[in-house]
Each structure stands twice: as C-alpha cells, then as structure tokens.
Design an enzyme around this catalytic site. Structure first.
Site, short mmCIF file in Angstrom:
data_model
loop_
_atom_site.label_atom_id
_atom_site.label_comp_id
_atom_site.label_asym_id
_atom_site.label_seq_id
_atom_site.Cartn_x
_atom_site.Cartn_y
_atom_site.Cartn_z
N LYS A 132 56.71 29.83 34.74
CA LYS A 132 58.17 29.76 34.76
C LYS A 132 58.66 29.69 36.20
O LYS A 132 58.31 30.53 37.02
CB LYS A 132 58.80 30.97 34.09
CG LYS A 132 60.33 30.84 33.92
CD LYS A 132 60.99 32.12 33.49
CE LYS A 132 61.38 32.98 34.67
NZ LYS A 132 62.45 32.38 35.53
N GLY A 141 58.10 38.19 43.23
CA GLY A 141 59.54 38.38 43.23
C GLY A 141 59.90 39.76 43.73
O GLY A 141 59.12 40.40 44.46
N SER A 142 61.05 40.26 43.34
CA SER A 142 61.52 41.53 43.85
C SER A 142 60.75 42.70 43.25
O SER A 142 60.20 42.61 42.15
CB SER A 142 63.01 41.70 43.54
OG SER A 142 63.21 41.94 42.15
N THR A 143 60.76 43.82 43.96
CA THR A 143 60.09 45.02 43.46
C THR A 143 60.77 45.54 42.21
O THR A 143 60.10 45.98 41.26
CB THR A 143 60.09 46.11 44.55
OG1 THR A 143 59.25 45.67 45.64
CG2 THR A 143 59.53 47.43 44.02
N GLY A 200 59.58 43.46 39.47
CA GLY A 200 58.15 43.73 39.28
C GLY A 200 57.92 44.97 38.43
O GLY A 200 57.00 45.01 37.60
N GLU A 207 53.20 40.64 43.34
CA GLU A 207 53.47 40.48 44.77
C GLU A 207 54.98 40.55 44.92
O GLU A 207 55.69 39.60 44.63
CB GLU A 207 52.89 39.16 45.28
CG GLU A 207 52.76 39.11 46.80
CD GLU A 207 54.01 38.57 47.45
OE1 GLU A 207 54.82 39.41 47.94
OE2 GLU A 207 54.20 37.35 47.49
N CYS A 228 58.80 36.82 51.72
CA CYS A 228 58.48 38.19 51.34
C CYS A 228 57.73 38.94 52.43
O CYS A 228 57.87 40.15 52.58
CB CYS A 228 57.67 38.19 50.04
SG CYS A 228 56.20 37.15 50.09
N GLU A 240 65.04 45.39 52.14
CA GLU A 240 64.72 43.99 52.33
C GLU A 240 65.99 43.14 52.22
O GLU A 240 66.71 43.20 51.23
CB GLU A 240 63.70 43.54 51.27
CG GLU A 240 63.23 42.10 51.45
CD GLU A 240 62.19 41.70 50.41
OE1 GLU A 240 61.26 40.97 50.77
OE2 GLU A 240 62.31 42.13 49.24
#
Length: 506
Positions: free
Chosen positions: A199, A252-254, A257, A274, A308, A406
């Site tokens: 995706k 992507g973002s934490t 995640g 990641e 990232c 971030e």
C-alpha cells in the site's frame, strides 16, 4: 476522468493521460492492481492527488476498502505456493527483468515522484531512482543465494536448517520516498519466495501504481505483487489486522507503528517496523569544517527534511560552536534555492502536503516561543505551494519541543556539548534510535563513541549515506528489524530445523 487542472484525459480503462510539468506525457493507472489487473475499488471511492508545488489536483485514484484488501490478500495467497516452489534462479530472472524495466523508465518514475511528492526532479532521479534500480538488481542476484546450514549433533544423525519464505507479506510505505521505499520492501520479499500486497501513502500513490505496468511487462505471475492505494486507517488497518497475512512491514510514524503492532498481534504476524527518528550529529573541533558543514546540512535538510533518519539535532563542542554556526549559516544561505521541483538549480522543493506544511510551520512557531534563537529562515516561501525556507535554530535546551519531537521538515536545531560524555548523553536523550553521526579526525574516539550511541546506524564523517548492501533500521521507539543488504532476507524468511535419524538406537 480528466484531472481538475485539465491535463488528464481518459485513454484506456482505469488509466488517464497526464502531462508532467516537464512536458512529458504518459498513461497513469488509477485502479488498484490486483492479480495483475487494474481494477476499480469495491466502493469506487477515490483519493485526490495534489501537486504540492502548485496546490492543484493531478488526478484521482481508487481507494481500497477492507473488501478490496481481502481480494488482494486472496490473490497473493493463491500465488504463494507456485511462486515459492519456482526455482530460485527463475525468481532472480524476474527481478532482473524488473530491474531492466526500472532502468528504462527511471526518468519517468523520477518525474512522477517529483510531481506528487514535491521533491526536486534532480534529487528523485539521482538519489531515489538510482537507489531503487540498485536494490532490485542486488536482490535479483540474491534470490538463489539463500542458504541453509547443517549442524553436527551425532555421528548417526543429520540435522539441517532451511530458510523458507513467510508467505503473504503486507507492506505499507510512506510518502517521502515513494518508489524507493517500494523497492526496499518488494525486492527482498519476492526474492525470498514471498508474495506481497503493498500500500502506498494516500499522498503519493502515482509511481507505485505505475509500477504495476512494469509487473505486467516483466511477466511476473499473477498475484505475486499486488498494489493498493488507500487511507491508512482503512486499507492499512485492514492489512495489518488481516488473519491471512503472515508478515507486516511498515515504514512511517511511531504512533502509527504502535497501532500496526497491536493490529498484527491477532495472529502473531512477523513484523518489521521502521518508525520515527530524531537523530543527532556530534561535531568536534578537530573535524574538517568544510566537509562537516556540507554533510550536516545534507543530513538535516536534504529531501526537504522529510527523512526518517535526518540528523536534525546537531551538537557542537563548546569552544567550536561559534565557528561552526557561522559556517553552517553561511552554507545554508548558499543552499537556499527553494522552488519548483522541475526548475533547474533548485535544491529544495515543497513539503508533501498542506497538513505537513502546517505541522512544520507550527514547530517553527513553537521554537520561537520557547526561546530558541532563529539564526536563519523560518518562513513560508511564495504565495502558493507548500514551500518553507531552510531553517536553523541555535542556543537550544533539551526541554524544547523542537529538540524532542520529530519535525520532518527543513528545520535543524544546534546546541553545545562540553566533553565526550556530555555529547553521548545528549545524543542518546531521545525516545528514538534510528541513526547518528560523528564528525572528528580522531578515529579512535569516533569508534568509541559509535559503540556508545543508541542507534541502528552510525555514520562517521558523513550523514544519511545509505547503501543497498548495508542494513538499515533502529532501536527504541524507532522500531525493530532491518531492511537492505543480506539482513533483509532474514526479515522475509523463517528457519526450519530438520532432524534425521540415520540409525541411532533409542
């Protein structure tokens, strides 16, 4: 279905003819790519793709529903057994064919990514596409080099281990490197004998969909690679929680995640995450100043800061701080060439979306409000498009929001350290652990610091220098697992132990 800016006309089912900003025209698929065919979504809902440089609509593509994810996963499941049993060298041949087609179309892919991401065409061509090409080429040669091993246990017993593919892999990629992230995930997965459903980000689906045409041209068997566009909370969530998916790989973002990890727990899927980063650079006074300034700038502000692993926290040895800051600000002024992605000479394009633009500008306001000193930039560029000047904050403290969180934009924060222990403590003072950089001519000190840094990747006298043969991934809330190099093969296989009794009595 013409696009709103009038440059799109229907040319074939689920494809429109588009004119890129550089004048090149091409046929852009708009459907989901399932079982080697472009198809409408079950709900016929669509996502509008916006050009970040002009804020105008490019096209609209079909958005996958949970039912469409079921269909894509079923196609991948059906294709898995024959693909797994295909001779490994044959899988390598298919990958090599994809590599050749990527090489043929690399300028088109770069232009598409520059258009719907906002990065400069030059960067997309020389970095993103160069990397993607080499990733597919690398894993085409790795397909028949997945080795097991034997283990000696007894003279009359044979024990050996097999590395076997996991099965159906759901892969969710971000918007900052659309096609390059596809390469990082798809190439090792199918080289190992897995099948995939990938995706794209809803912000940058175009190059990923176009790759479906190359899959058809390469003759990849139906169902091996399936491509869906869709919203993360709908299509992405359906993929992560799907009971017939064996592996989830997410970048992507934490925050997202963590949701992926929770959803994947329903059948204990294998996971690679990641996620976020707030990576440091440590600058010692014995560094090569000119090279250090160039590398730290690239490491923090390259790709509009949408990286990232961006080393956006720079810490400089106390009595070298003023010298470094003067040189860094001067170089920032020299590199301040922000503008249209296809305009020759520009080194920084637009942020990917209005939402991301607003987020970055809010962080800049926060930095000013909390007392960081703005040395350069900090403003919007132009009256249209999501352009932000390269921005340099100094005189920071560890409790500032721009130091802790971030930003994912062209913003760098610069502080001081007193000695090695202070440098390492500040570098590790983050919930993330993706990357770090050290700049010093004292190579012994560099290696000692590298050992103490809490990061999955450490650069010495460089920054954000990735290579397809080197493992990439992080620790702490950046996630776990590794992509790239031979280490990626471990993420897409499991080990089976086989024990054979050759005559030993009970």
């Amino acid at each position: 279905m013409p696009s709103a800016n009038g440059n799109g006309t229907a040319v074939e089912p689920l494809s429109i003819k588009l004119a890129l900003p550089n004048g090149v025209t091409y046929n852009q698929p708009t459907g989901l790519f399932i079982n080697n065919e472009f198809v409408k979504s079950s709900t016929e809902e669509k996502i509008t793709v916006i050009d970040p440089a002009t804020e105008k609509e490019i096209a609209a593509v079909y958005a996958a529903s949970p039912a469409d994810i079921d269909t894509a996963v079923a196609a991948a499941r059906k294709a898995f057994k024959p693909w797994k049993k295909l001779p490994a060298a044959k899988r390598g041949d298919y990958l090599l064919k994809l590599t050749e087609l990527i090489d043929r179309d690399r300028e088109l892919f770069a232009a598409i990514d520059a258009w719907d991401n906002g990065k400069t065409y030059e960067e997309a061509l020389t970095i993103d596409m160069e990397e993607a090409y080499h990733v597919f080429k690398y894993y085409s040669g790795f397909a028949d080099k997945i080795f097991g091993k034997t283990i000696e246990t007894h003279p009359q017993k044979l024990t050996y281990c097999l590395q076997e593919p996991l099965g159906v892999c759901a892969q969710i990629i971000p918007w900052n490197y659309p096609f390059m992230m596809l390469a990082w995930k798809v190439a090792p997965a199918i080289a190992c004998g897995n099948t995939v459903v990938i995706k794209s980000s809803e912000l940058t689906p175009l190059s990923v969909l176009y790759f479906g045409k190359l899959i058809q041209q390469a003759g990849i068997p139906a169902g091996v690679i399936n491509i869906v566009s869709g919203l993360g909370g709908v299509a992405g969530a359906a993929m992560a929680g799907h009971m017939d998916v064996d592996k989830v790989a997410f970048t992507g973002s934490t925050a997202t995640g963590k949701k992926i990890m929770a959803a994947a727990s329903n059948n204990l899927k294998s996971i690679t995450l990641e996620c976020g980063g707030k990576s440091p650079s440590l600058v010692f006074k014995d560094c090569d100043l000119e090279q250090t300034v160039k590398w730290t700038y690239l490491g923090a502000i390259g790709n509009q800061g949408e990286v990232c692993s961006a080393t956006t926290r720079i810490y400089v040895e106390d009595d070298f701080y003023d010298t470094f800051m003067e040189a860094f600000v001067a170089y920032t002024k020299e590199m301040d060439k922000v503008g249209l992605p296809f305009e020759e000479g520009n080194v920084q394009g637009a942020q990917v979306s209005e939402g991301q633009f607003n987020k970055v500008m809010a962080y800049i306001e926060k930095g000013n409000a909390e007392g960081a000193k703005l040395y350069y930039g900090g403003e919007r560029r132009g009256t249209s498009g999501y352009f932000i000047s390269p921005t340099v904050f100094g005189d920071i403290t560890e409790d500032m929001t721009i130091v802790k969180e971030e930003i994912f934009g062209p913003v760098v924060v610069i502080g001081r350290f007193s000695d090695v222990d202070d440098a390492v403590e500040k570098a590790n003072n983050t919930v993330y652990g993706l990357a770090a950089a050290v700049f010093t001519e004292n190579i012994t000190r560099a290696h000692q610091i590298a050992a103490d840094l809490e990061a999955g990747v450490v650069w010495i006298n460089e920054s954000n220098d990735c290579h397809f043969g080197i493992p990439f991934g992080g620790v702490k809330q950046t996630g776990f697992g590794r992509e790239m190099g031979p280490y990626a093969m471990d993420m897409y296989t499991h080990t089976k132990a086989v024990q054979v009794n050759l005559g030993a009595n009970l």
